[in-house]
Structure formats: C-alpha cells, structure tokens
Design an enzyme around this catalytic site. Sequence first.
Site, PDB file in Angstrom:
ATOM      1  N   SER A  79     -23.842  23.078  -5.839  1.00 48.35           N
ATOM      2  CA  SER A  79     -23.857  24.474  -6.299  1.00 48.35           C
ATOM      3  C   SER A  79     -22.907  24.754  -7.448  1.00 48.35           C
ATOM      4  CB  SER A  79     -23.545  25.413  -5.134  1.00 48.35           C
ATOM      5  OG  SER A  79     -24.704  25.652  -4.363  1.00 48.35           O
ATOM      6  N   LYS A 103     -24.216  26.119 -10.647  1.00 50.99           N
ATOM      7  CA  LYS A 103     -24.378  27.553 -10.877  1.00 50.99           C
ATOM      8  C   LYS A 103     -23.351  28.092 -11.867  1.00 50.99           C
ATOM      9  CE  LYS A 103     -26.495  28.756  -6.409  1.00 50.99           C
ATOM     10  NZ  LYS A 103     -26.280  27.606  -5.499  1.00 50.99           N
ATOM     11  N   SER A 147     -23.313  32.599  -3.698  1.00 50.19           N
ATOM     12  CA  SER A 147     -23.898  31.313  -4.101  1.00 50.19           C
ATOM     13  C   SER A 147     -25.391  31.268  -3.796  1.00 50.19           C
ATOM     14  CB  SER A 147     -23.183  30.144  -3.400  1.00 50.19           C
ATOM     15  OG  SER A 147     -23.534  28.910  -3.995  1.00 50.19           O
ATOM     16  N   LYS A 205     -15.992  28.060  -7.990  1.00 48.06           N
ATOM     17  CA  LYS A 205     -17.242  27.796  -7.266  1.00 48.06           C
ATOM     18  C   LYS A 205     -17.159  26.530  -6.417  1.00 48.06           C
ATOM     19  CE  LYS A 205     -21.438  28.889  -6.375  1.00 48.06           C
ATOM     20  NZ  LYS A 205     -21.180  28.253  -5.054  1.00 48.06           N
TER      21      LYS A 205
END
Length: 407
Positions: A57, A60, A122, A224
Amino acid sequence: MRTSLWTLLAAACALALAQPVRAQTFQTAAPHAILMDADSGSVLFEKAADEPFAPASMAKLMTTDIVFEALKSGRLSMDTEFTVTEDAWRRGGAGGGGSSMFAQVNSRIKMSDLIRGLIVQSGNDAAITIAENMAGSEGSFANMMNQRASEIGLTRSTFRNATGYSAPDQKVTARDMAKLALHLIETYPDLYKIFAEREFTWNKIKQQNRNPLLTLDIGADGLKTGYLEESGYALTASAVQNGQRLILVLSGLKTARDRASESRKLMEWGFRAFEPRQIFASGETVAEASVFGGEKGSVPVVAKRPVRLLLPRGSGDRVTAKVVYQGPLPAPVEEGQPIGRLRVMRGDAVALDQPVYAGEAVGPGTLSQRAMDAALEVGTDLVRRAFDKASGKGKADKTAEKTANPS
C-alpha cells in the site's frame, strides 16, 4: 579568500573525532531500511536501500502525489466529485479482502473525502476510483505514476497499479520511497497535513489511521504503511523533533508489532545519535568546473540550499567528498544551470547527495580561445582513447571527480 570544500570537510571530521565517546551503531531486523535527515538530505542509516521490493500500500503515496499535483495545479478541487465504479467497488471494497473506505458502488464522493479514504483509511476502493476517474483505467493511471516517478527522480521504481496490489514487476526501493516522501512534504505542505489525521469516518464506519507512529510521542506526522505476504510489513514515515525532520522507510518485517517497534527505535536513535555540521552556506562556492570554449576556463559551482551534514556523535568514520559532473562544460554556461552533484561519503555509505549549479554565467570565448580549447580537448581525447585501447576498456566517461580523504 574562499575556503575549500576539502578544508571544511576535514574540519567537520575533526569536530566529530574530538568527541570522547563513539557513536552508537544500529541493527535492524528489517531487510530494507533507510533513515534520512530531510533538511540536509544526509543518510543516517541504510540497509539494502537500493534493492527492489514490492511496495504494497505504500504505492498509494505515488497515487497521492498524482492527486496532490492536480489539486495544486487547479485541474481538480476538493469539491470535485468522482463516481465509484463497479470495478472499484468489487476489487477495492471490503469484499476484495484488503483495506477499504467502504464506498458504495455508483455513489459520488468529493475529492476531500476520497483523499482521506486513500490516506487515512488506505482504501483500495478510493485508489481505484481515483485512478479510473482521472485516467479512464487503472493501467493508464499507472503510466501516469511512472511518468511522475521519473520526473521527481525515482530511478529504480516501477508502478503497475494505484493500490499496491501484488503485481510481478511492481517494485520500489527504500531510497526512492524516501525521496517520494520528501517530495510530498516539501511540495504540498498544506495537503501533507492530512497524513497526520488520526481517524476518518465514511459510510458511518470510523477507521483509525494505520500509521503506528502517530500514536507515539515522537513527533510523527505521516506517511503510509504497507503489507503483502510476499514482502512483509512496511512503513514510510516522517517525524519532527526540535525542528529536525527525519524520514524513515523500512520493509520486510514479519509482524505489525515488529514494524512499529523497529520504526520507533530507528527514529529515536536518529534524533539522539547525530549532530549537524554546516559545510557550506546557500550560494557559497563548493568547487570550480572546467569550461570548454568559454571566455573563462572554469565556472564556480554552488549549492542552492545550505550544505549540511549530520555526523554521528563521537564517530571516527572517514568522510570523503566529490563533485561529479560531465565535463568540460561547453560555453555558454548560464547562471543557475545544473552542473552535477555533490556526494559525501561517510565510510562506505552515501551520507549526502545533492545537486550543484553554476554560480555565474560564462559567455563564449574569442575565436583563438575556442581554437585552443578545441586543440586541447582533441589531444586529451586521443590520449584517453589510446589508454583505453591499451587497457582493453571502452571509451572512458568524462566524469570529473574531486575527492577528499581527511585523515
């Protein structure tokens, strides 16, 4: 009288060596890691920082950059509404097995909410919705991600989707992710604040920010997390203490608890174990670069931002430095023209790597000056070719290096 780069670096080393206690060393269980000082660009710690891994992730973050750039340029606004496609709902929703903002199919969501679904929750459905509305398909959006990655200097990363879902050739490096984090922080200071938001509620479902460092008292304000079975638990993070910002990337840990623990230990060690040394002020000459066919034979090389190096407290590490550029530079040379890079090594690690520029303009020389320069360059090239032929090497790169080895 100008103080040379090498004198200043030697002085910085002498200051570090004067400390009576040796700096701590750090060991981490993370297979990939990098810790960087945001202001100076100094690398405080690295481990396999240029080896590729699946971003999960953390991909992202590149999706976020595409959106932030569109908001900054005015092509999108926080009130822009995107439609949640069936594809985004099926693959990215709760039924997809990953993180989700629980967006309803065919609903329209304002960008201000989609961004929080993407960053705080997320949400894979948020990422796919953004990709398909901005580019028509997630594949086309991935092309935008790769183009943008190239523009901001991510040289070893390839993106294949907006979510971070597993893809065979979707890879990043810890160093590239640190560069991306720094880019987001510096380019979008107001939008970056969203990364620090602790929770977000959508469709009556409240979710906490997945960044484990935000709940700790270490000054964390982004960025993140990521997890895939193939690559383990990962995190790109940033924190500020006493005006100093550090950026951390790690990947490959076995559990979420390990990720939180290792991240905290690395951050706290970075804030505690280093001290700053300014080598050059902004605009100060760091070297002279050779000029071909100009009214002068060289041009001063400067850095646009202060050159600061963080050194371990009490370290005996050998510090070396070099200005690397392709030369000689053909005239005319414009003031502010990119010249090359200043690279400082602490032991075997790259401690600092930042661009340098021409400090003044150099116009074309007279006909006789240009003729002399041409003759000298031809002669140098002949000697180089002869040497390469004798040694069995290819054509040598005209990379000029000046190296300091303070004792």
